[in-house]
Design a protein around this motif. Structure first.
Motif, PDB file in Angstrom:
ATOM      1  N   LEU A 267     -40.236 -25.745  23.996  1.00  0.00           N
ATOM      2  CA  LEU A 267     -39.788 -25.641  22.619  1.00  0.00           C
ATOM      3  C   LEU A 267     -40.846 -26.316  21.749  1.00  0.00           C
ATOM      4  O   LEU A 267     -41.192 -27.464  21.981  1.00  0.00           O
ATOM      5  CB  LEU A 267     -38.444 -26.338  22.431  1.00  0.00           C
ATOM      6  N   GLU A 268     -41.348 -25.591  20.763  1.00  0.00           N
ATOM      7  CA  GLU A 268     -42.344 -26.177  19.880  1.00  0.00           C
ATOM      8  C   GLU A 268     -42.374 -25.403  18.570  1.00  0.00           C
ATOM      9  O   GLU A 268     -42.527 -24.189  18.549  1.00  0.00           O
ATOM     10  CB  GLU A 268     -43.724 -26.139  20.524  1.00  0.00           C
ATOM     11  N   HIS A 269     -42.179 -26.129  17.501  1.00  0.00           N
ATOM     12  CA  HIS A 269     -42.288 -25.554  16.167  1.00  0.00           C
ATOM     13  C   HIS A 269     -42.608 -26.693  15.216  1.00  0.00           C
ATOM     14  O   HIS A 269     -41.778 -27.595  15.037  1.00  0.00           O
ATOM     15  CB  HIS A 269     -40.996 -24.852  15.757  1.00  0.00           C
TER      16      HIS A 269
ATOM     17  N   THR B 185     -41.481 -30.360  15.978  1.00  0.00           N
ATOM     18  CA  THR B 185     -40.417 -30.373  16.978  1.00  0.00           C
ATOM     19  C   THR B 185     -40.975 -29.907  18.318  1.00  0.00           C
ATOM     20  O   THR B 185     -41.522 -28.818  18.419  1.00  0.00           O
ATOM     21  CB  THR B 185     -39.261 -29.443  16.554  1.00  0.00           C
ATOM     22  N   ARG B 186     -40.841 -30.742  19.343  1.00  0.00           N
ATOM     23  CA  ARG B 186     -41.314 -30.397  20.685  1.00  0.00           C
ATOM     24  C   ARG B 186     -40.282 -30.823  21.713  1.00  0.00           C
ATOM     25  O   ARG B 186     -39.648 -31.860  21.578  1.00  0.00           O
ATOM     26  CB  ARG B 186     -42.638 -31.090  20.983  1.00  0.00           C
TER      27      ARG B 186
ATOM     28  N   SER C 289     -38.423 -19.504  21.284  1.00  0.00           N
ATOM     29  CA  SER C 289     -38.855 -19.401  19.887  1.00  0.00           C
ATOM     30  C   SER C 289     -37.673 -19.566  18.938  1.00  0.00           C
ATOM     31  O   SER C 289     -37.757 -20.291  17.933  1.00  0.00           O
ATOM     32  CB  SER C 289     -39.529 -18.043  19.669  1.00  0.00           C
TER      33      SER C 289
ATOM     34  N   SER D  14     -36.446 -23.184  19.057  1.00  0.00           N
ATOM     35  CA  SER D  14     -37.434 -24.036  18.389  1.00  0.00           C
ATOM     36  C   SER D  14     -37.288 -23.978  16.875  1.00  0.00           C
ATOM     37  O   SER D  14     -37.294 -25.015  16.193  1.00  0.00           O
ATOM     38  CB  SER D  14     -38.855 -23.618  18.785  1.00  0.00           C
TER      39      SER D  14
END
Length: 85
Positions: free
Chosen positions: A39-41, A44-45, A72, A75
């Motif tokens: 999860l990465e955006h 935010t990881r 996606s 995230s």
């Protein structure tokens, strides 16, 4: 758990006992296979760990397109929640 060339892509398969215990606690012994979805955006990881009783449910040869899309979506949702806090 991730090798450098696999970062950003889901990984499916079996994990070591210690890894299962870390992710699933008391349910570790019931977990036969796992899908790990990064999860990465923005800031935010994290990782989404999905376990199955079935040892063949999440295997290394599994198509991960759906899991990538799920990662996606999660995230982006987490990024919205953290932005509001």
């Amino acid at each position: 758990v991730y090798k450098r060339q696999q970062q950003g892509k889901p990984k499916c398969g079996a994990l070591k006992k210690e890894q299962l215990e870390y992710l699933f606690g008391s349910l570790a012994s019931e977990t036969g296979s796992v899908a790990l979805v990064p999860l990465e955006h923005r800031r935010t990881r994290g990782i989404l760990a999905i376990g199955s009783h079935d040892a063949q449910r999440f295997h290394p040869g599994k198509d991960t397109g759906f899991l990538q899309r799920l990662g996606s979506i999660v995230s982006h949702a987490l990024a919205r929640i953290t932005a509001e806090a």
